[in-house]
Design a protein around this motif. Structure first.
Motif, PDB file in Angstrom:
ATOM      1  N   HIS A   7      45.245  37.702  36.016  1.00  0.00           N
ATOM      2  CA  HIS A   7      46.477  38.398  35.622  1.00  0.00           C
ATOM      3  C   HIS A   7      47.661  37.429  35.550  1.00  0.00           C
ATOM      4  O   HIS A   7      48.457  37.487  34.606  1.00  0.00           O
ATOM      5  N   THR A   8      47.789  36.553  36.530  1.00  0.00           N
ATOM      6  CA  THR A   8      48.888  35.591  36.523  1.00  0.00           C
ATOM      7  C   THR A   8      48.702  34.580  35.391  1.00  0.00           C
ATOM      8  O   THR A   8      49.678  34.138  34.775  1.00  0.00           O
ATOM      9  N   GLU A   9      47.450  34.252  35.099  1.00  0.00           N
ATOM     10  CA  GLU A   9      47.178  33.339  33.978  1.00  0.00           C
ATOM     11  C   GLU A   9      47.621  33.968  32.655  1.00  0.00           C
ATOM     12  O   GLU A   9      48.145  33.274  31.770  1.00  0.00           O
TER      13      GLU A   9
ATOM     14  N   ALA B 140      51.183  33.306  32.265  1.00  0.00           N
ATOM     15  CA  ALA B 140      51.432  31.913  31.881  1.00  0.00           C
ATOM     16  C   ALA B 140      51.229  31.731  30.378  1.00  0.00           C
ATOM     17  O   ALA B 140      52.037  31.068  29.703  1.00  0.00           O
ATOM     18  N   ASP B 141      50.171  32.319  29.838  1.00  0.00           N
ATOM     19  CA  ASP B 141      49.910  32.196  28.403  1.00  0.00           C
ATOM     20  C   ASP B 141      50.994  32.896  27.579  1.00  0.00           C
ATOM     21  O   ASP B 141      51.405  32.394  26.521  1.00  0.00           O
ATOM     22  N   LEU B 142      51.445  34.062  28.047  1.00  0.00           N
ATOM     23  CA  LEU B 142      52.531  34.754  27.345  1.00  0.00           C
ATOM     24  C   LEU B 142      53.784  33.886  27.287  1.00  0.00           C
ATOM     25  O   LEU B 142      54.406  33.738  26.221  1.00  0.00           O
TER      26      LEU B 142
ATOM     27  N   THR C 204      55.562  36.027  39.180  1.00  0.00           N
ATOM     28  CA  THR C 204      54.700  36.380  40.311  1.00  0.00           C
ATOM     29  C   THR C 204      53.848  37.592  39.959  1.00  0.00           C
ATOM     30  O   THR C 204      54.141  38.334  39.020  1.00  0.00           O
ATOM     31  N   ASN C 205      52.786  37.772  40.753  1.00  0.00           N
ATOM     32  CA  ASN C 205      51.887  38.891  40.525  1.00  0.00           C
ATOM     33  C   ASN C 205      51.291  39.319  41.867  1.00  0.00           C
ATOM     34  O   ASN C 205      50.988  38.458  42.699  1.00  0.00           O
ATOM     35  N   LYS C 206      51.149  40.625  42.060  1.00  0.00           N
ATOM     36  CA  LYS C 206      50.566  41.122  43.302  1.00  0.00           C
ATOM     37  C   LYS C 206      49.767  42.378  43.001  1.00  0.00           C
ATOM     38  O   LYS C 206      49.912  42.993  41.951  1.00  0.00           O
TER      39      LYS C 206
ATOM     40  N   SER D 259      47.444  43.500  35.759  1.00  0.00           N
ATOM     41  CA  SER D 259      47.564  43.065  34.372  1.00  0.00           C
ATOM     42  C   SER D 259      48.976  43.335  33.850  1.00  0.00           C
ATOM     43  O   SER D 259      49.553  44.402  34.127  1.00  0.00           O
ATOM     44  N   PRO D 260      49.574  42.378  33.132  1.00  0.00           N
ATOM     45  CA  PRO D 260      50.963  42.547  32.684  1.00  0.00           C
ATOM     46  C   PRO D 260      51.150  43.777  31.794  1.00  0.00           C
ATOM     47  O   PRO D 260      50.375  44.012  30.859  1.00  0.00           O
ATOM     48  N   LYS D 261      52.168  44.593  32.109  1.00  0.00           N
ATOM     49  CA  LYS D 261      52.538  45.762  31.312  1.00  0.00           C
ATOM     50  C   LYS D 261      53.653  45.377  30.333  1.00  0.00           C
ATOM     51  O   LYS D 261      54.091  44.228  30.306  1.00  0.00           O
TER      52      LYS D 261
END
Length: 396
Positions: A262-264, A267-269, A341-343, A374-376
Motif C-alpha cells: 500500500h505504501t509502495e 510512492a508510485d503515485l 504514511t500508511n497504517k 490501499s490509497p483512496k
C-alpha cells in the motif's frame, strides 16, 4: 604477485585490488570491489606512503620487495590510520625493523592502540618537510577528512599530492591505474557513493582542506582508493567542492518502506505526479531492498526528498528507521522534504518523521499524506499535492 607501476621516475604505485570483500568497513556494499593504493618513493632514502588492508599483505610485501631490489625502507608515511591503509604496518616493521614511522601528534596514540607500536616515531606538523635526497615531502593537516589524524603529503618537485582517502573511490582498478586509463563512467556512482558515505558528513572540513590545498600546483593526485588523477584533476576537485557545499540538482528521491504494497502504491503515485510537472530525475527506493549507501548517494545529488513508511508495531518500519538514523548522523543540509504514511489500525510513522524533520531542519513543502490500507481518492489527492508542491519548489 602484483606488479608495481612507475607513476613518475622512481615513484611507484604498489597497490592491490580486493574483489573478495563484500562490505567496506563491514557496512558499505562493494559490488565493484575496492582498490587499496600504496606508494613508494626511491631516493637516497626510501619512503612508503600508506600501506594496505591486511588481507592482501603477502602480495603487497612481495611487490614492495621486488620494487626495492634489496633496498630497505627508511620511512613509512602514515597519512591515515584506518586499518585499510595501516593494516600492513606490523608486517613492514618485521621486514624493515629500522624504519621510521612518520605521522602527527594524533597519529601515534592510534598507532599504539591498534598495533602496540610506540618507537621509531617522527612527528610532523603543518608545513613540516622531510628530505629524501632529490625529493622533499611536505605535510599538511586535513583533520576530520575523515578522522582527526588525517593529513596529506605533497611532493613539490613532481607536484604530486598523496591525498589519503580524499578524492578516493570504491571500485577495483581493472587494468589501468590512472583516471585516463579506466572507465570513469562505469565508476561514476562508486566515486560519488564513496564521497557521500565515507567523507560526506564532513563538508566543512572538506571546504577547509580544499582552500588550504588550493594554492598547491598539482599535476597528480594519488589517493588511497580508486584511480590516480592526472587528466581530470579540475573535475574531481570541482565535484568535491560541490558535494561539500551540499549543492544539489533538480530531482527527487522517494524512499519508502512497505509491507503489503500500500505504501509502495503511494510512492508510485507521487512519482507519476512529479513527472506530470516535468521532474525527470526521480529515484524511487524500497528501503527493505536498497542499501542506505545508495539512497544517501542519491540524496546528496538531488534536492527533493520524499519519505514514506507503513506503521510497524505502532511506529516506523525498521529499515526506514535505519535510513533516518544514517541521514541524521550525516547531517546533510539544504533539502526540501515531504512525508507519506500508511497504517492499518493505529499508530504510525509520523511522530518519527516529525522528529527527523526537526533535527535536519529541511524545509517541509507540503502536509503529509496518511492512508489506511490501499490509497483512496483523498489519499491520491494528498499524494498529488505533495508531488506538485515539491515540483513547484524545485522549479522555482
Amino acid at each position: 604477485m602484483n606488479q608495481a607501476i612507475e607513476i613518475k621516475k622512481n615513484i611507484f604505485w604498489i597497490g592491490v585490488n580486493d574483489r573478495r570483500t563484500h562490505l567496506f568497513e563491514n557496512y558499505w556494499p562493494l559490488p565493484k570491489g575496492v582498490a587499496y593504493n600504496s606508494y613508494v618513493i626511491i631516493d637516497e632514502k626510501v619512503a612508503v606512503i600508506d600501506t594496505i588492508e591486511r588481507s592482501r599483505m603477502d602480495d603487497y610485501i612481495e611487490s614492495l620487495e621486488a620494487t626495492l631490489n634489496g633496498r630497505k625502507v627508511d620511512y613509512l608515511i602514515i597519512n591515515h590510520m584506518e586499518p585499510d591503509h595501516s593494516g600492513a604496518i606490523k608486517a613492514l616493521l618485521c621486514h624493515y625493523p629500522d624504519l621510521t614511522l612518520v605521522g602527527n601528534s594524533k597519529t601515534f596514540p592510534m598507532l599504539e592502540n591498534f598495533y602496540g607500536v610506540h618507537t621509531n616515531l617522527l612527528e610532523v606538523k603543518e608545513g613540516s618537510c622531510l628530505n629524501l635526497g632529490e625529493q622533499q615531502l611536505n605535510f599538511y593537516m586535513v583533520p576530520m577528512l575523515h578522522w582527526p589524524e588525517t593529513m596529506v603529503t605533497y611532493l613539490p618537485k613532481e607536484q604530486l599530492l598523496f591525498s589519503g582517502d580524499v578524492f578516493g573511490a570504491f571500485g577495483t582498478l581493472d587494468g589501468g591505474i590512472f583516471d585516463d586509463q579506466v572507465d570513469l563512467e562505469y565508476l561514476e556512482e562508486e566515486i560519488s557513493r564513496y564521497y557521500s558515505n565515507i567523507v560526506g558528513k564532513y563538508g566543512m572540513p572538506a571546504q577547509t582542506a580544499l582552500k588550504k590545498l588550493g594554492g598547491l600546483a598539482i599535476r597528480m593526485i594519488c589517493a588511497t582508493h580508486g584511480p590516480i588523477w592526472r587528466s581530470h584533476i579540475p573535475e574531481i576537485i570541482a565535484k568535491y567542492d560541490k558535494w561539500s557545499k551540499y549543492e544539489t540538482e533538480e530531482g527527487v528521491v522517494i524512499a519508502f518502506s512497505s509491507m503489503y504494497g500500500h505504501t509502495e502504491k503511494m510512492a508510485d503515485l507521487i512519482g507519476r505526479f512529479l513527472a506530470e510537472k516535468g521532474i525527470k530525475k526521480i529515484r524511487i527506493h524500497d528501503t527493505s531492498k536498497t542499501h542506505p549507501s545508495y539512497m544517501i548517494n542519491d540524496i546528496f545529488r538531488y534536492k527533493g526528498v520524499i519519505l514514506g513508511s507503513c506503521s510497524y508495531n505502532g511506529g516506523i518500519f525498521p529499515t526506514m528507521e535505519t535510513l533516518l538514523s544514517e541521514l541524521e548522523n550525516m547531517g546533510i543540509k539544504n533539502h526540501y522534504l515531504a512525508f507519506f504514511t500508511n497504517k492499518t489500525w493505529a499508530g504510525g510513522a509520523l511522530p518519527r518523521f516529525t522528529q527527523f524533520a526537526d533535527k535536519m531542519k529541511w524545509e517541509i513543502v507540503a502536509p503529509h499524506a496518511d492512508a489506511s490500507g490501499s490509497p483512496k481518492s483523498q489519499d491520491v489527492e494528498d499524494c498529488r499535492n505533495i508531488a506538485y508542491a515539491m515540483a513547484e519548489k524545485l522549479k522555482a
